[in-house]
Design an enzyme around this catalytic site. Structure first.
Site, PDB file in Angstrom:
ATOM      1  N   GLU A 250       6.976  -5.693  17.898  1.00 30.00           N
ATOM      2  CA  GLU A 250       7.946  -5.586  16.793  1.00 30.00           C
ATOM      3  C   GLU A 250       8.814  -4.350  16.966  1.00 30.00           C
ATOM      4  OE1 GLU A 250       5.975  -5.543  13.029  1.00 30.00           O
ATOM      5  OE2 GLU A 250       5.223  -7.582  13.267  1.00 30.00           O
ATOM      6  N   LYS A 252      10.126  -0.875  16.254  1.00 28.33           N
ATOM      7  CA  LYS A 252       9.598   0.281  15.525  1.00 28.33           C
ATOM      8  C   LYS A 252      10.794   0.939  14.846  1.00 28.33           C
ATOM      9  CE  LYS A 252       6.712   4.398  16.021  1.00 28.33           C
ATOM     10  NZ  LYS A 252       7.338   5.118  14.939  1.00 28.33           N
ATOM     11  N   GLU A 302       8.842  -0.428   6.610  1.00 29.16           N
ATOM     12  CA  GLU A 302       9.540   0.785   7.028  1.00 29.16           C
ATOM     13  C   GLU A 302      10.951   0.669   6.446  1.00 29.16           C
ATOM     14  OE1 GLU A 302       8.011   3.177   8.778  1.00 29.16           O
ATOM     15  OE2 GLU A 302       9.595   4.337   9.728  1.00 29.16           O
ATOM     16  N   PHE A 343       6.760  -5.439   7.421  1.00 29.66           N
ATOM     17  CA  PHE A 343       6.007  -5.895   8.593  1.00 29.66           C
ATOM     18  C   PHE A 343       4.579  -6.331   8.293  1.00 29.66           C
ATOM     19  CE2 PHE A 343       6.097  -1.177   8.746  1.00 29.66           C
ATOM     20  CZ  PHE A 343       4.739  -0.918   8.571  1.00 29.66           C
ATOM     21  N   LYS A 425       2.013   2.077  19.513  1.00 29.30           N
ATOM     22  CA  LYS A 425       3.462   2.298  19.518  1.00 29.30           C
ATOM     23  C   LYS A 425       3.926   2.638  20.921  1.00 29.30           C
ATOM     24  CE  LYS A 425       2.418   6.912  17.908  1.00 29.30           C
ATOM     25  NZ  LYS A 425       2.253   7.760  16.770  1.00 29.30           N
TER      26      LYS A 425
HETATM   27  P1  AMP Z   1       4.254   7.214  14.327  1.00 29.54           P
HETATM   28  O1  AMP Z   1       4.758   7.717  13.006  1.00 29.54           O
HETATM   29  O2  AMP Z   1       5.072   7.636  15.492  1.00 29.54           O
HETATM   30  O3  AMP Z   1       2.761   7.450  14.485  1.00 29.54           O
HETATM   31  O4  AMP Z   1       4.391   5.614  14.320  1.00 29.54           O
HETATM   32  C1  AMP Z   1       3.822   4.790  13.354  1.00 29.54           C
HETATM   33  C2  AMP Z   1       4.820   4.554  12.240  1.00 29.54           C
HETATM   34  O5  AMP Z   1       5.860   3.684  12.659  1.00 29.54           O
HETATM   35  C3  AMP Z   1       4.246   3.836  11.051  1.00 29.54           C
HETATM   36  O6  AMP Z   1       3.565   4.713  10.200  1.00 29.54           O
HETATM   37  C4  AMP Z   1       5.467   3.244  10.386  1.00 29.54           C
HETATM   38  O7  AMP Z   1       5.981   4.177   9.455  1.00 29.54           O
HETATM   39  C5  AMP Z   1       6.465   3.123  11.511  1.00 29.54           C
HETATM   40  N1  AMP Z   1       6.889   1.740  11.821  1.00 29.54           N
HETATM   41  C6  AMP Z   1       8.168   1.381  12.092  1.00 29.54           C
HETATM   42  N2  AMP Z   1       8.268   0.080  12.367  1.00 29.54           N
HETATM   43  C7  AMP Z   1       7.018  -0.443  12.265  1.00 29.54           C
HETATM   44  C8  AMP Z   1       6.462  -1.751  12.434  1.00 29.54           C
HETATM   45  N3  AMP Z   1       7.228  -2.806  12.799  1.00 29.54           N
HETATM   46  N4  AMP Z   1       5.134  -1.898  12.261  1.00 29.54           N
HETATM   47  C9  AMP Z   1       4.345  -0.850  11.916  1.00 29.54           C
HETATM   48  N5  AMP Z   1       4.806   0.418  11.738  1.00 29.54           N
HETATM   49  C10 AMP Z   1       6.129   0.627  11.914  1.00 29.54           C
END
Ligand code: AMP
Length: 568
Positions: A250, A252, A302, A343, A425
């Site tokens: 998906e 991000k 998000e 999502f 991610k």
């Molecule tokens: P990070 O903040 O770098 O640890 O990445 C995880 C974060 O990406 C999550 O907490 C969400 O806020 C964000 N995110 C953005 N798009 C998505 C998605 N499609 N699925 C899940 N999380 C997402």
């Protein structure tokens, strides 16, 4: 219950670093903790309410110093001096209370009820005279405290309990106390914690020793739950290995997490920090009511910002003020519009979906949501087992101005607050720059006494000219690491040229390497640039100042990064 008993428990828990020993100590305590004292569960985590509750203790070190001073009759200056040498205000309180000369005529036996009662009054206080009222409430407790009680009262009010007990230890201790540490029971307790997000409630159920009771705990609309977290992958191969193949890939999105609850006509919006931000986003509330079907649900999403004119997606920083700002909301809504990208769905029409497989949840959310571009969309998704296709999708996400992609296990359940590898991610690699430290800020709580946030600068065009480009506080371990707050503080203190409040200006001398994720243009920093997510990687005593990055190098880095096109 006497507070003395709890303070002794804190002391016993601090005396060992071994988790098993902590569990043994805590389980014995919990076994005999009466039902009426269930709020003590909050105190175990240094809180007075469940984690999601906005009402926090919020006392500054300075106010705690005043309370210690009042209770002991020792001047605030002297307390501060001790604090500077000892470093931990709790230890300071303990030491000074040992020498307390004042008469204890007015004191009474301190109970946990009294501690909770007084501490719960703190967040209710507003307006004139608040500080003095707060001081009186804490001093009242301190006056009746023994040295060890004073130590833990101090640590509790400043939000730095330091007993090394996390939720996992509390879970295992409940399991040991009431279920002989049965594995199934531990899992049931964890799930109950995830859903209720309230240790006192879970304790109350667990103490009856019945698994069925725990299983009945459900999500509640309007009560925030923790968001599931992601692990990292550096390649699609690794990603597929972690989450299984095929998986859902998906976009991000580069915004902020918003967990959306709805029941009837009521909508609640929560951030990943469990803050209620419903008032800040009236248009999202309206949009949920209009475009998502169902009597009740909880969605995970998000929320991203976009430019009203160009309709281009903006980065997170551009909309971050919308989360905090509580006035002029309509104006801000006009200026900084947002789009919700949903999502996941965790609850639907009265039932929790946490244990349903992701693919089922994902399908359901796509069914009940009517997409409206620039208002609400389901996350862009590709289900594939092909690395090449995944990579193409990833490049498209970057070109669409998003951060990268998430890869998700199709069969997995939703684990609130966990980073279990059901979801990973993939983001562009981080890069480095060498910069110099030109300022710093003194820390609070755990980091009090240390410089803990550092201002980084690059070179200017002229000799001895430096321009700020970012602030860094992460990438530093508190111990067992080459760069620590302590070592940096020692290194920088002799270089301080002036201090204003907690901010110190520092002579440019200490060169550091930092990694970062992205360079952005910045109207705030003099250099014209800002680094996104900078982290220290090394001290560079080998690098002369004239070799640190200059605006040209930063512009170069900016031009070469994958997502630059949107600015240029
Ligand atoms: P990070 O903040 O770098 O640890 O990445 C995880 C974060 O990406 C999550 O907490 C969400 O806020 C964000 N995110 C953005 N798009 C998505 C998605 N499609 N699925 C899940 N999380 C997402």
């Amino acid at each position: 219950m006497q507070y003395k008993k709890l303070a002794q428990l804190y002391e016993d828990l601090s005396s060992t670093t071994k988790r098993l020993e902590k569990i043994e100590i805590l389980s014995k305590f919990l076994k005999f903790l009466p039902k009426e004292d269930r709020d003590v569960m909050y105190l175990l985590e240094g809180m007075i309410y469940p984690e999601y509750d906005d009402r926090k203790i919020g006392i500054s070190n300075q106010l705690a110093i005043k309370a210690i001073s009042k209770a002991t009759g020792i001047s605030p200056d002297k307390v501060t001096k001790e604090w500077k040498t000892i470093g931990d205000l709790g230890e300071v309180a303990k030491k000074l209370f040992q020498n307390k000369k004042q008469s204890t005529l007015h004191s009474y036996i301190l109970t946990t009820e009294k501690v909770i009662e007084n501490l719960r009054k703190l967040p209710e206080l507003v307006g004139k005279g608040t500080v003095n009222k707060k001081l009186a409430l804490i001093t009242e407790l301190m006056t009746s405290a023994s040295p060890i009680e004073a130590q833990y009262l101090t640590r509790t009010v400043i939000g730095d309990l330091r007993i090394g007990v996390q939720e996992g230890t509390i879970r295992e201790s409940m399991s040991a106390a009431f279920f002989d540490r049965d594995k199934q029971a531990s899992e049931a307790i964890q799930k109950a914690i995830d859903k209720a997000n309230d240790l006192a409630i879970v304790f109350d159920i667990a103490r009856k020793g019945k698994l069925k009771g725990l299983e009945k705990v459900s999500l509640e609309i309007g009560k925030p739950i923790k968001a599931m977290l992601a692990q990292k992958a550096t390649s699609f191969k690794e990603g597929f290995e972690k989450v299984g193949s095929p998986c859902a890939v998906e976009y991000k999105y580069d915004g902020f997490r918003l967990i959306i609850h709805k029941k009837g006509k009521e909508v609640f919006l929560f951030t990943r920090m469990l803050e209620n931000v419903t008032k800040q986003f009236p248009e999202v509330v309206e949009c949920i009511l209009k475009h998502v079907k169902g009597n009740s649900f909880i969605l995970d999403s998000e929320t991203v910002g976009f430019d009203k004119k160009t309709k281009e997606y903006t980065d997170f920083q551009a909309i971050s003020q919308r989360i905090r700002r509580k006035y002029d909301i309509e104006k801000l809504q006009e200026k900084l519009p947002v789009e919700v990208n949903v999502f996941d769905i965790l609850y639907y029409n009265g039932k929790s979906l946490l244990e349903k497989p992701f693919e089922e949840r994902s399908k359901l959310l796509r069914k009940i949501l009517t997409e409206k571009k620039y208002k609400i969309l389901a996350s862009k998704q590709l289900i594939t087992d092909d690395e090449k296709k995944a990579d193409k999708f990833y490049k498209k996400a970057l070109a669409d101005n998003q951060e990268g992609v998430m890869m998700k296990n199709l069969k997995s359940d939703y684990r609130p607050g966990r980073r279990v590898g059901n979801m990973v991610k993939m983001k562009p690699e981080e890069r480095d720059l060498d910069l110099v430290i030109t300022g710093a800020e003194y820390g609070t709580g755990k980091r009090s006494g240390w410089l803990s946030s550092f201002i980084l600068s690059c070179r200017g065009k002229k000799k001895d000219e430096y321009f700020e480009i970012g602030k860094v506080g992460t990438g530093i371990a508190e111990k067992d690491n080459e760069i620590t707050f302590d070592s940096l503080t020692k290194l920088l203190t002799p270089l301080i040229t002036s201090e204003k409040g907690k901010i110190a200006k520092i002579k440019p001398k200490i060169v550091v390497s930092v990694t970062y994720q992205e360079v952005q243009r910045s109207p705030n920093y003099k250099s014209g640039w800002a680094l996104r997510f900078p982290r220290f990687t090394a001290l560079r005593p080998d690098k002369p100042l004239k070799e640190i990055a200059d605006p040209k190098e930063i512009e170069e880095a900016f031009k070469n990064q994958k997502r630059n096109w949107r600015f240029g």
